[in-house]
Design a protein around this motif. Structure first.
Motif, short mmCIF file in Angstrom:
data_model
loop_
_atom_site.label_atom_id
_atom_site.label_comp_id
_atom_site.label_asym_id
_atom_site.label_seq_id
_atom_site.Cartn_x
_atom_site.Cartn_y
_atom_site.Cartn_z
N GLY A 152 0.80 -1.22 0.00
CA GLY A 152 0.00 0.00 0.00
C GLY A 152 0.83 1.27 0.00
O GLY A 152 0.40 2.31 -0.52
N THR A 153 2.04 1.20 0.59
CA THR A 153 2.89 2.39 0.60
C THR A 153 3.38 2.73 -0.80
O THR A 153 3.61 3.90 -1.11
CB THR A 153 4.10 2.20 1.54
N LEU A 154 3.51 1.73 -1.65
CA LEU A 154 3.87 1.98 -3.05
C LEU A 154 2.66 2.46 -3.83
O LEU A 154 2.77 3.34 -4.68
CB LEU A 154 4.41 0.69 -3.68
N LYS A 155 1.51 1.88 -3.55
CA LYS A 155 0.28 2.23 -4.27
C LYS A 155 -0.03 3.72 -4.14
O LYS A 155 -0.58 4.34 -5.05
CB LYS A 155 -0.88 1.40 -3.74
N LYS A 156 0.36 4.30 -3.01
CA LYS A 156 0.14 5.73 -2.78
C LYS A 156 0.82 6.57 -3.87
O LYS A 156 0.38 7.68 -4.16
CB LYS A 156 0.68 6.11 -1.40
N HIS A 157 1.87 6.04 -4.45
CA HIS A 157 2.67 6.79 -5.43
C HIS A 157 2.37 6.33 -6.87
O HIS A 157 3.19 6.50 -7.76
CB HIS A 157 4.15 6.65 -5.11
N SER A 158 1.20 5.77 -7.05
CA SER A 158 0.78 5.32 -8.37
C SER A 158 0.90 6.45 -9.39
O SER A 158 0.49 7.58 -9.13
CB SER A 158 -0.67 4.83 -8.31
N GLY A 159 1.49 6.11 -10.53
CA GLY A 159 1.62 7.08 -11.60
C GLY A 159 2.93 7.84 -11.60
O GLY A 159 3.22 8.55 -12.56
N ARG A 160 3.72 7.69 -10.54
CA ARG A 160 5.01 8.39 -10.54
C ARG A 160 6.16 7.52 -10.05
O ARG A 160 7.18 8.03 -9.58
CB ARG A 160 4.92 9.68 -9.72
N SER A 161 6.01 6.21 -10.16
CA SER A 161 7.06 5.32 -9.65
C SER A 161 7.40 4.22 -10.65
O SER A 161 6.60 3.85 -11.52
CB SER A 161 6.64 4.71 -8.31
N VAL A 162 8.62 3.69 -10.47
CA VAL A 162 9.14 2.57 -11.26
C VAL A 162 9.77 1.59 -10.29
O VAL A 162 10.49 2.00 -9.37
CB VAL A 162 10.21 3.04 -12.28
N ILE A 163 9.51 0.29 -10.47
CA ILE A 163 10.21 -0.73 -9.69
C ILE A 163 11.00 -1.61 -10.65
O ILE A 163 10.59 -1.82 -11.79
CB ILE A 163 9.25 -1.56 -8.82
#
Length: 301
Positions: A152-163
């Motif tokens: 969920g901590t990654l989901k917060k940054h949806s649209g501006r992240s790459v893994i």
């Protein structure tokens, strides 16, 4: 949608943003690399160097205090911040509050290269991502696998992240078997993208790039010589540098993966298929960008 290929022709149709008018190093884009450990400090250096070679104007490196001075000497272009370290030699999660004050002015944050302890790295990553708002993100290595129960901590940054996982890291993150991930790499990339809202770079002989909307691109450019220590750190750094200079996450991932592969092709021609080093990859990137933007017919798909 599947079967889309990232090659020279694709990049010609989807160019990178370029600086316009009078710009200073801040306007070129700022990156902070949070990573390294007592045993693997060089990963943060490789990532920071790669971010600059991809066109970012400024780089900070935040790493364990015991290795900060050495990194500052090894990379005089970077501002280096020493942070409290765990007994095992990783950055302590308590460093998050100090880091948040530094991150506010950054355009891109790269989190994870050279971190070794999943639990410690995951706690730090979760603390940062829960409070962070604004910059683009690249999450790699133990920082990613440490978030497997905190998606969920990654989901917060949806649209501006790459893994940027390889098959083993993807298996850990998804709670799956490595063999199953390798058997359906596009599917694994698509699942991770849907779960996190991030663009996924599923590294391998054929790298798959998945968007949160379910599209998948593949890139087979490169060679086996890229399977060497530190190579993934350079790829993460390249992507972070492209994000900082204004590329959106999907474009940064597509260009980063292709240029990383092209660097391997050029190093193969000058050094041979095996034996070139990850530290040599970043030095190829400016020429690749120039060739593609200025003389595209010189670059082979």
């Amino acid at each position: 949608m599947t079967g889309q290929t990232v090659d020279r022709a694709f990049l010609l149709r989807h160019p990178l943003p370029l600086p316009e008018g009078e710009v200073d190093k801040d306007a070129r884009g700022r990156v902070i690399v949070i990573g390294g450990s007592r045993e693997v400090p060089g990963a943060a250096l490789l990532a920071g160097l790669s971010a600059l070679r991809a066109g970012a104007g400024k780089v900070q490196i935040a790493t364990v205090e015991s290795r900060a001075a050495a990194l500052g000497i090894a990379m005089p272009e970077a501002r280096v911040l020493g942070l409290p370290e765990s007994e095992g030699g990783d950055i302590e999660a308590s460093a998050a509050q100090v880091l948040l004050t530094r991150i506010k002015q950054e355009d891109a944050v790269l989190l994870g290269p050279g971190m070794l302890d999943d639990d410690v790295a995951g706690d730090l990553a979760a603390e940062l991502l829960s409070s962070l708002d604004g910059p683009h993100l690249v999450v790699d290595a133990a920082a990613l696998t440490g978030l497997r129960e905190k998606v969920g901590t990654l989901k917060k940054h949806s649209g501006r992240s790459v893994i940027t996982p390889h098959a083993g890291e993807m298996a850990t993150f998804l709670g799956d078997q490595k063999q199953a991930v390798e058997a359906d790499a596009p599917g694994a990339a698509r699942r991770a993208a849907a779960a996190t809202g991030a663009v996924v770079v599923m590294k391998g002989t054929c790298t798959h790039i998945a968007s949160p909307q379910g599209q998948v691109w593949e890139c087979k450019h490169g060679n086996v010589g890229l399977a060497t220590s530190g190579s993934g750190d350079t790829l993460a750094g390249i992507i972070a540098g492209l994000l900082a200079r204004g590329a959106h996450p999907l474009l940064a991932a597509q260009w980063g993966v292709y240029m990383h592969g092209e660097a391997g092709q050029r190093l193969c021609q000058s050094h041979g298929l095996l034996g070139y080093l990850a530290r040599e990859i970043p030095f190829q990137i400016p020429k690749i960008m120039m060739d593609l933007n200025g003389r595209p017919n010189e670059l082979q798909a």
